[in-house]
Design an enzyme around this catalytic site. Structure first.
Site, mmCIF file in Angstrom:
data_model
loop_
_atom_site.group_PDB
_atom_site.id
_atom_site.type_symbol
_atom_site.label_atom_id
_atom_site.label_comp_id
_atom_site.label_asym_id
_atom_site.label_seq_id
_atom_site.Cartn_x
_atom_site.Cartn_y
_atom_site.Cartn_z
ATOM 1 N N ASP A 158 4.597 -3.269 -9.707
ATOM 2 C CA ASP A 158 4.408 -4.205 -8.587
ATOM 3 C C ASP A 158 4.192 -3.537 -7.225
ATOM 4 O OD1 ASP A 158 4.726 -6.277 -10.424
ATOM 5 O OD2 ASP A 158 6.882 -6.421 -10.085
ATOM 6 N N HIS A 212 2.175 -12.017 -9.241
ATOM 7 C CA HIS A 212 3.626 -11.833 -9.182
ATOM 8 C C HIS A 212 4.235 -12.936 -8.303
ATOM 9 C CE1 HIS A 212 7.364 -9.626 -9.399
ATOM 10 N NE2 HIS A 212 7.507 -9.841 -8.114
ATOM 11 N N GLU A 258 0.345 -20.406 -7.258
ATOM 12 C CA GLU A 258 -0.286 -19.342 -8.072
ATOM 13 C C GLU A 258 -1.612 -19.842 -8.637
ATOM 14 O OE1 GLU A 258 2.199 -17.387 -11.023
ATOM 15 O OE2 GLU A 258 3.967 -17.688 -9.792
ATOM 16 N N SER A 304 0.402 -20.984 -18.183
ATOM 17 C CA SER A 304 -0.223 -21.970 -17.288
ATOM 18 C C SER A 304 -1.265 -21.303 -16.397
ATOM 19 C CB SER A 304 0.822 -22.717 -16.459
ATOM 20 O OG SER A 304 1.371 -21.887 -15.476
ATOM 21 N N ASN A 352 -2.753 -8.354 -11.325
ATOM 22 C CA ASN A 352 -1.563 -9.062 -11.785
ATOM 23 C C ASN A 352 -1.181 -10.130 -10.766
ATOM 24 O OD1 ASN A 352 0.908 -9.567 -13.242
ATOM 25 N ND2 ASN A 352 2.004 -8.347 -11.718
HETATM 26 C C1 GAR Z 1 4.293 -16.771 -13.301
HETATM 27 O O1 GAR Z 1 5.133 -17.302 -12.326
HETATM 28 C C2 GAR Z 1 3.950 -15.335 -12.970
HETATM 29 O O2 GAR Z 1 3.790 -15.087 -11.603
HETATM 30 C C3 GAR Z 1 5.161 -14.609 -13.508
HETATM 31 O O3 GAR Z 1 5.442 -15.253 -14.732
HETATM 32 C C4 GAR Z 1 5.028 -16.625 -14.631
HETATM 33 C C5 GAR Z 1 4.144 -16.941 -15.815
HETATM 34 O O4 GAR Z 1 3.857 -18.295 -15.869
HETATM 35 N N1 GAR Z 1 4.914 -13.218 -13.689
HETATM 36 C C6 GAR Z 1 5.840 -12.286 -13.524
HETATM 37 O O5 GAR Z 1 6.994 -12.535 -13.249
HETATM 38 C C7 GAR Z 1 5.368 -10.859 -13.736
HETATM 39 N N2 GAR Z 1 6.278 -9.949 -13.188
HETATM 40 P P1 GAR Z 1 2.709 -18.841 -16.809
HETATM 41 O O6 GAR Z 1 2.938 -18.229 -18.199
HETATM 42 O O7 GAR Z 1 2.902 -20.318 -16.822
HETATM 43 O O8 GAR Z 1 1.388 -18.435 -16.245
#
Ligand code: GAR
Length: 194
Positions: free
Chosen positions: A150, A114, A179, A21, A112
């Site tokens: 991180d 997070h 995000e 997303s 990145n």
């Molecule tokens: C997001 O919440 C991102 O911040 C997290 O994975 C999700 C991906 O969502 N990332 C981590 O946890 C990295 N350590 P998405 O595939 O819908 O963008």
């Protein structure tokens, strides 16, 4: 070459492992006039990732990598990044840890997102940890990637209030929504200085 009011839009690659997303959202922003980037490549370590469907629909180049051998996988990725003239990498739900060597090659050119207010809750299961510790706030962070997980320099953060009846899923949903505002903003901020 895409020029924008005297600026050239920078070539970025987005790395994902699943839903994508954030990738979709970055792509939407990249099409706007005043954004400083275009997505030239999607890198993905999971051939079943939903995000690949969006890339296909919009004819964004993809590199799907089998990560059984990390060294080989990273070599392939580096080749693809070079071929597509990538200037900055955006990790967006990419669940693999890049090697020190890879990070060195793209020094200060990998960012990145997070789902926590770093330096709190590095790694996985951030929302569970927030709820378990009765924190009043959670949020999300965009940061540079260095060789320690991180811990890289923070670019931007956004706070999200934890509600009384929250569970990890509900909180994750509200954080993800933020995000989607934070990542394009942080990316443009980085690109002003690149
Ligand atoms: C997001 O919440 C991102 O911040 C997290 O994975 C999700 C991906 O969502 N990332 C981590 O946890 C990295 N350590 P998405 O595939 O819908 O963008």
């Amino acid at each position: 070459m895409t020029k924008l009011g005297g600026f050239r839009k920078k070539n970025i690659a987005v790395f994902i492992s699943g839903t994508g997303s954030n990738f979709k959202n970055l792509h939407k922003f990249s099409l706007k006039k005043n954004t400083r980037f275009k997505i030239n490549l999607l890198v993905c370590n999971n051939k079943k990732a939903k995000g690949l469907i969006h890339a296909k629909k919009f004819k964004i180049k993809t590199t799907v990598i089998n990560y059984q051998n990390k060294n080989k996988a990273e070599k392939k990725i580096l080749y693809s990044l070079k071929k597509n003239k990538i200037e900055l990498i955006c990790l967006a739900g990419f669940m693999k840890i890049l090697s020190k060597n890879f990070i060195k090659i793209f020094n200060r050119k990998i960012i990145n997102i997070h789902p926590s207010l770093l330096p709190k809750y590095k790694g996985l299961n951030t929302h569970e940890k927030v709820i378990k510790n009765n924190d009043k706030f959670s949020g999300c962070t965009v940061h540079y990637v260095n060789s320690k997980l991180d811990t890289g320099k923070i670019i931007l953060q956004k706070k999200v209030k934890v509600l009384k009846n929250d569970n990890p899923e509900k909180l994750a949903k509200r954080v993800l929504k933020q995000e989607h505002f934070l990542y394009p903003k942080a990316l443009n901020k980085v690109l002003i200085n690149l």
